[in-house]
Write an enzyme that holds these catalytic residues in place. Structure first.
Site, PDB file in Angstrom:
ATOM      1  N   HIS A   1       0.828  -1.206   0.000  1.00 16.84           N
ATOM      2  CA  HIS A   1       0.000   0.000   0.000  1.00 16.84           C
ATOM      3  C   HIS A   1       0.867   1.262   0.000  1.00 16.84           C
ATOM      4  CE1 HIS A   1      -3.609   2.404   0.885  1.00 16.84           C
ATOM      5  NE2 HIS A   1      -2.790   3.141   1.637  1.00 16.84           N
ATOM      6  N   GLU A   2       1.819   1.309   0.913  1.00 12.15           N
ATOM      7  CA  GLU A   2       2.666   2.502   1.017  1.00 12.15           C
ATOM      8  C   GLU A   2       3.591   2.637  -0.195  1.00 12.15           C
ATOM      9  OE1 GLU A   2       2.058   4.768   3.096  1.00 12.15           O
ATOM     10  OE2 GLU A   2       0.621   3.564   4.248  1.00 12.15           O
TER      11      GLU A   2
ATOM     12  N   HIS B   1       1.857   4.568  -2.909  1.00 10.67           N
ATOM     13  CA  HIS B   1       1.995   6.016  -2.730  1.00 10.67           C
ATOM     14  C   HIS B   1       3.403   6.468  -3.109  1.00 10.67           C
ATOM     15  CE1 HIS B   1      -1.879   6.335  -0.897  1.00 10.67           C
ATOM     16  NE2 HIS B   1      -1.556   5.695   0.218  1.00 10.67           N
TER      17      HIS B   1
END
Length: 336
Positions: A14-15, A18
């Protein structure tokens, strides 16, 4: 250990979504971290500090000017709305992509796939006495469309008295079946239908593999979405929700039996994480996306102090909910 590692992988993905979007968009990333609390490993490479922290229950990708103003031309706040939208949404997108990949891996073993067409009944079957027949292709259950056996599994959950309204396709025509009766069982206060029939297989080839992978992914998305609706509507209570502690415990118990069996759970969790983060709620990625969309519509950004206040209040409420669910998970583990 396997459970913690699996949970950390979902956080990293997820990170990283980003992170990679920020790099592509020319945004300065000050820190990329897995976990919260005291730092165990802390290494600066180039302009970014990479850290592994003590508590593996989350992570963050800290960008310049993400929550405050900055004079840096490469700051997040100084980029156009489309670039910021791309960066914010990419964490959830990476979770959904990971879900597709994991589901594809789970479908590699085995010679055939399943369908929603009834092939035969168990010896103790009762549903065949209430209108369901061999050759029936189940189209919907209680008003919810069914495309895969995964859909069936969810629609057969939380059914009062084991009675279902079904629509099946029989001899090319849709037939409505009311009050089809099944035997039931109960686990953790949730009633389940005992499926008393077998379904027809589907030939496995490249094209059915691709279609079944995406259909199963969509089925997972639908399960997550319907679960949210059922929680909001009160069909399921707090006992049906799990936080990081409960999720890790579930993964760990499954991993003890068979490591390969944790993959479907990881697929559902990463899809859940992706969809939940896209909800237009303060402190979530979806909340940030909502403010960017408002900016695109009004052609004027929402003042940062107001947006920051909304996200701060949302974060407090979200942390409160997480603490409540975590306490429930811990109590469940202690009491067995």
């Amino acid at each position: 250990m396997v459970a913690v590692l699996a949970f950390v992988i979902l956080i990293i993905i997820h990170e990283f979504g980003h992170f990679i979007a920020a790099k592509i968009s020319g945004v300065r990333v000050n820190e990329f971290a897995v976990g919260f609390g005291p730092k165990l490993i802390n290494k600066k490479l180039g302009e970014t500090t990479y850290a592994l922290n003590l508590i593996p229950l989350g992570g963050y990708c800290a960008m310049e000017g993400e929550d405050e103003s900055s004079e840096d031309g490469r700051a997040f706040c100084n980029k156009g709305p489309f670039k910021r939208l791309f960066i914010v949404a990419n964490g959830a997108i990476f979770n959904l992509i990971l879900g597709v990949l994991i589901i594809g891996i789970t479908l590699i073993p085995g010679d055939r796939f399943t369908t929603t067409t009834v092939s035969s009944f168990h010896e103790s079957a009762v549903s065949c006495n209430y209108g369901l027949k061999e050759g029936d292709k189940i189209v919907s259950v209680n008003g919810r469309k069914v495309f895969t056996t995964y859909d069936l599994s969810y629609t057969f959950t939380g059914v009062k008295d084991g009675e279902l309204d079904m629509v099946v396709k029989r001899d090319g025509k849709k037939v409505e079946l009311e009050n089809v009766k099944f035997k039931t069982a109960e686990t953790d206060g949730i009633e389940y239908v005992n499926v008393d029939f077998y379904v027809e297989p589907m030939e496995k080839n490249f094209f059915t593999f691709i279609s079944h992978t995406f259909n199963t992914t969509i089925a997972n998305v639908r399960v997550v979405w319907f679960s949210l609706i059922d929680l909001i509507s009160g069909k399921y209570g707090l006992s049906a929700m799990s936080g990081p502690v409960g999720i890790t415990a579930t993964i760990g118990s499954v991993a003890k039996a068979n490591l390969f069996d944790i993959l479907p759970i990881m697929a559902l969790i990463t899809i859940n994480l992706g969809i939940f983060n896209l909800l237009p709620l303060p402190a979530l990625d979806g909340g940030r996306i909502l403010f960017i969309l408002i900016e695109l519509i009004t052609r004027k950004p929402v003042p940062q102090k107001y947006e920051g206040l909304v996200h701060a209040v949302g974060l407090i409420l979200l942390l409160g909910l997480m603490l409540l669910i975590t306490a429930k998970d811990i109590f469940s583990l202690i009491t067995g």
